[in-house]
Design a protein around this motif. Structure first.
Motif, short mmCIF file in Angstrom:
data_model
loop_
_atom_site.label_atom_id
_atom_site.label_comp_id
_atom_site.label_asym_id
_atom_site.label_seq_id
_atom_site.Cartn_x
_atom_site.Cartn_y
_atom_site.Cartn_z
N TRP A 67 0.83 -1.21 0.00
CA TRP A 67 0.00 0.00 0.00
C TRP A 67 0.88 1.27 0.00
O TRP A 67 0.72 2.15 -0.85
N VAL A 68 1.81 1.30 0.93
CA VAL A 68 2.69 2.48 1.02
C VAL A 68 3.56 2.59 -0.23
O VAL A 68 3.78 3.69 -0.74
N GLY A 69 3.98 1.46 -0.77
CA GLY A 69 4.79 1.47 -2.00
C GLY A 69 4.02 2.11 -3.16
O GLY A 69 4.56 2.96 -3.88
N PHE A 70 2.77 1.73 -3.32
CA PHE A 70 1.94 2.32 -4.37
C PHE A 70 1.75 3.82 -4.15
O PHE A 70 1.82 4.62 -5.08
N LEU B 162 4.28 6.15 5.41
CA LEU B 162 4.50 7.01 4.23
C LEU B 162 5.26 8.27 4.62
O LEU B 162 6.20 8.69 3.91
N ALA B 163 4.88 8.87 5.76
CA ALA B 163 5.56 10.09 6.23
C ALA B 163 7.03 9.79 6.53
O ALA B 163 7.91 10.62 6.24
N ILE B 164 7.31 8.61 7.08
CA ILE B 164 8.69 8.24 7.41
C ILE B 164 9.51 8.08 6.13
O ILE B 164 10.61 8.62 6.00
N ILE B 165 8.94 7.35 5.16
CA ILE B 165 9.69 7.11 3.91
C ILE B 165 9.95 8.43 3.18
O ILE B 165 11.09 8.71 2.77
N THR B 166 8.91 9.26 3.03
CA THR B 166 9.09 10.53 2.32
C THR B 166 10.02 11.45 3.11
O THR B 166 10.79 12.21 2.52
N GLY B 167 9.95 11.37 4.44
CA GLY B 167 10.84 12.18 5.28
C GLY B 167 12.29 11.80 5.07
O GLY B 167 13.16 12.68 4.95
N VAL B 168 12.56 10.50 5.01
CA VAL B 168 13.94 10.04 4.81
C VAL B 168 14.43 10.44 3.43
O VAL B 168 15.57 10.92 3.26
N VAL B 169 13.57 10.26 2.42
CA VAL B 169 13.96 10.60 1.04
C VAL B 169 14.24 12.11 0.93
O VAL B 169 15.13 12.54 0.19
N MET B 198 15.65 14.17 15.89
CA MET B 198 14.89 13.12 16.59
C MET B 198 14.36 12.09 15.60
O MET B 198 14.38 10.89 15.84
N GLY B 199 13.89 12.59 14.44
CA GLY B 199 13.34 11.69 13.43
C GLY B 199 14.39 10.72 12.90
O GLY B 199 14.11 9.55 12.72
N LEU B 200 15.60 11.21 12.69
CA LEU B 200 16.64 10.34 12.14
C LEU B 200 17.19 9.36 13.17
O LEU B 200 17.38 8.19 12.87
N TRP B 201 17.41 9.82 14.40
CA TRP B 201 17.96 8.93 15.42
C TRP B 201 16.95 7.84 15.81
O TRP B 201 17.33 6.72 16.13
N GLY B 202 15.67 8.20 15.81
CA GLY B 202 14.67 7.20 16.23
C GLY B 202 14.10 6.41 15.08
O GLY B 202 13.14 5.65 15.27
N LEU B 203 14.67 6.59 13.88
CA LEU B 203 14.10 6.00 12.67
C LEU B 203 13.79 4.49 12.77
O LEU B 203 12.68 4.08 12.42
N PRO B 204 14.71 3.65 13.25
CA PRO B 204 14.38 2.21 13.30
C PRO B 204 13.16 1.94 14.18
O PRO B 204 12.29 1.16 13.81
N PHE B 205 13.09 2.62 15.33
CA PHE B 205 11.94 2.40 16.22
C PHE B 205 10.65 2.89 15.57
O PHE B 205 9.63 2.18 15.58
#
Lengths: 105, 536
Positions: A67-70, B162-169, B198-205
């Motif tokens: 879902w997130v990938g799409f 989604l927010a985490i992935i876009t934030g990292v990118v 904080m977002g980057l250090w806590g990323l795995p959690f």
């Protein structure tokens, strides 16, 4: 399907088509990513090889990722229509596979 | 990455955060508190501050008599028996029967572990509210009930992913940003740096918590949907396909294995005592009992096996014996999400990381408003952004206050036990709404944040003292000879309350840039009254 329900479904489809035309990325992220996820998961469940119970558990784990990938793809792709068309195609193709397959028992 | 793509990615991050950021904050904040569900459960109910008897009472006769009396000749749909543990230091019996309208009704009884005497029941309140608000937002029955609420929480988990992935990118200089915290620059830079660090250090959690939360929530809607599609609506056939065919009741009554005998069962490779037993087809010759053991800090919800309810023999081909890799992964999701696999230190780590995620979300909302009110971004009028800012400020700082108020409410509540949950919810929403109203009246978001957080800290400290006064236990004696868990909650309330109070007192009373302007103006016109910043 009752006539009232048919009218509601038709209206919903028209609204969705209008929304997709007006904002293909946003509609894809909100609606088409979800429908493509649901139908592709169901199609995988029906036709992927392996014991059903195992497939069901693995697909449950995979659903949020798919879902997130799409959703991510809708804003990543340079052309706004490509993800929208892709997700609609996945929805239709997988929907066809699921509806034309024999029900699992 | 080209600039257009970077901007699109940033927009997605920004709008995901804005549209669902507040809900993410609510779920994350309540989740951080819900980590201590078991501990708070003991704190709220003085009847739970017991020690587990070294020689437990013989319960089989008491339990079977209670079951017969409650079932009234009907076959119960579900029966459960729990053995005393440190969190629930008494026996608990539970059963579900169908009433005359065909609705399922659950009833429960608890007994003293030493004497077997019935213990008074207490209405669900504080701990249940905190946990269920996190799990399903206590979604009302009229709007789809708990399943709808759980689905919404699952969708929030997906939004967080989604927010985490876009934030990292969006971070093009991750290594540099990991160590950049400009404390003495503008408000916006300070918030931005804190959000990123904080977002980057806590990323795995954060990734783990978003993924497991999405799974736990999405399953509620995925099951029926997949059943509808692949089994043409037959959900029972889906469950049978996933869980295997269940043994049907024979209709022949039979004598069941004693709950006292089951207490001595052990896992072949473990030493943990039996936790609880779920009894399928109780009283029938085909009864099957699922025996569950508390896992010893392993990454799984429970361990167990199935026995024949009549003979007590272990069933060789039950689902417990056929666990695969997928089962193990799914079983790990709940303990991973709630941090129940590593003791109290891990729970504190979860609490701290969860709170930091709540702060990141709140900072994201604040930055969005700040950029539009005091920057060049945004096409709406200031009034629109002020309203969003007030709602976000009141809503975010209102939640700690509402949570602290629930602890006090739990001790001061004097109404009927059946109504406890209703009044708990009412108190929660009323206290949560108050800072939102206050933010609009005060017209200074900085002062509202400072004052509401100070009040929250004071309320948390007060809750510990009120508990000591109402339940006749001082937290100091609890730490010595009394009940350790309740004492630990009291001390935690005091420490977190004091830290919140101290932190709030260090917060500014107004926006720094505006404060400078006001100072300059005051020096020029000493007789002029100082206006609150946000009102200007």
């Amino acid at each position: 399907m009752t006539p009232v329900l048919l009218v509601i479904v038709c209206l919903a489809l028209v609204c969705l088509a209008a929304a997709t035309w007006k904002a293909p990325r946003l509609s894809s992220a909100i609606v088409w990513a979800l429908t493509a996820t649901i139908f592709s998961s169901a199609a995988l469940l029906v036709h992927a090889p392996g014991p059903f119970a195992q497939k069901a558990l693995w697909i449950t784990l995979a659903v949020p990722v798919i879902w997130v990938g799409f959703q991510f793809w809708t804003y990543w792709d340079g052309k706004p229509w490509r993800p929208a068309a892709g997700l609609i195609a996945i929805t239709c193709l997988c929907g066809g596979i699921v509806f034309l397959s024999e029900p699992l028992t | 990455m080209d600039r257009a793509r970077h901007l699109r990615n940033y927009d997605l991050h920004s709008w995901t955060g804005l549209a669902l950021g507040f809900f993410v904050y609510v779920v994350v904040f309540t989740g951080s508190v819900a980590v201590f569900h078991h501990e708070i459960l003991t704190w709220e109910d003085p009847a739970k501050r017991l020690t587990v008897a070294e020689e437990p009472a013989q319960m089989n006769e008491i339990f079977t008599e209670w079951l017969a009396a409650r079932a009234g000749g009907e076959a119960p749909e579900f029966v459960r028996f729990s053995y005393p543990t440190s969190y629930e230091p008494y026996f608990v019996g539970g059963m579900t029967i169908k009433d005359e309208n065909g609705k399922f009704e659950y009833t429960e009884q608890r007994w003293d572990s030493a004497t077997g005497a019935p213990l008074p029941t207490r209405g669900a309140g504080l701990s249940e509210w905190l946990l269920d608000f996190h799990r399903d937002l206590m979604w009302p029955e009229g709007l789809g009930g708990r399943t709808a609420g759980r689905t919404i929480v699952g969708i929030i988990g997906v939004a967080l992913m989604l927010a985490i992935i876009t934030g990292v990118v969006a971070h093009t200089k991750i290594l540099e940003e990991l160590f950049t915290l400009r404390f003495f620059r503008s408000v916006r830079l300070k918030w931005q740096d804190a959000h990123k660090v904080m977002g980057l250090w806590g990323l795995p959690f954060y990734s783990m918590i978003a993924f497991t939360g999405a799974i736990l929530g999405v399953v509620a809607i995925l099951g029926p949907l997949v059943a509808l599609l692949t089994f043409k609506g037959d959900q029972e056939a889906l469950f049978a396909a996933v869980l295997g065919e269940q043994v049907e009741a024979s209709g022949e009554p039979a004598q069941m294995v004693s709950v006292d005998d089951m207490a001595s069962l052990k896992m072949p490779d473990g030493d943990a005592p039996v936790w609880y037993v779920v009894m399928n087809h109780y009283g029938d010759a085909n009864a099957r009992f699922d025996i569950y053991f508390e896992p010893d800090r392993e990454l799984t919800i429970v361990e167990g096996f199935q026995i024949d309810g009549v003979t007590g023999e272990r069933i060789a081909d039950s689902q417990f014996e056929k666990l695969t890799a997928a089962n193990h992964v799914l079983n790990a999701v709940t303990p991973l999400h709630y941090g129940t696999f590593g003791g109290i230190a891990l729970k504190f780590a979860y609490f701290a990381l969860g709170m930091s995620l709540a702060v990141i979300t709140a900072l994201g909302l604040m930055m969005w408003v700040e950029r539009r009110l005091h920057g060049s971004t945004g096409s709406r009028s200031d009034r629109v952004y002020l309203i969003i800012g007030r709602l976000a400020t009141g809503g975010t700082v209102g939640m700690p206050l509402a949570t602290a108020a629930l602890f006090i409410h739990d001790k001061l509540y004097v109404g009927a036990e059946e109504q406890r949950m209703f009044w708990t919810g009412l108190t929660y929403f009323a206290v949560w709404a108050a800072p939102i109203g206050y933010a609009f009246w005060r017209k200074n978001d900085y002062a509202v944040t400072r004052e509401t957080l100070a009040l929250s800290g004071g309320a948390l400290c007060a809750a510990a003292f009120i508990n000591a006064a109402i339940t006749d236990y001082s937290f100091l004696s609890l730490l010595g000879d009394g009940h350790k868990i309740a004492g630990f909650v009291d001390v935690s309330l005091l420490v977190v309350g004091a830290l919140t109070l101290a932190f709030s007192l260090r917060l500014p009373e107004r926006r720094a840039a505006e404060a400078r302007k006001t100072r300059v103006r005051t020096q020029a016109e000493p007789e002029r009254k100082i206006t609150p910043v946000a009102a200007e």
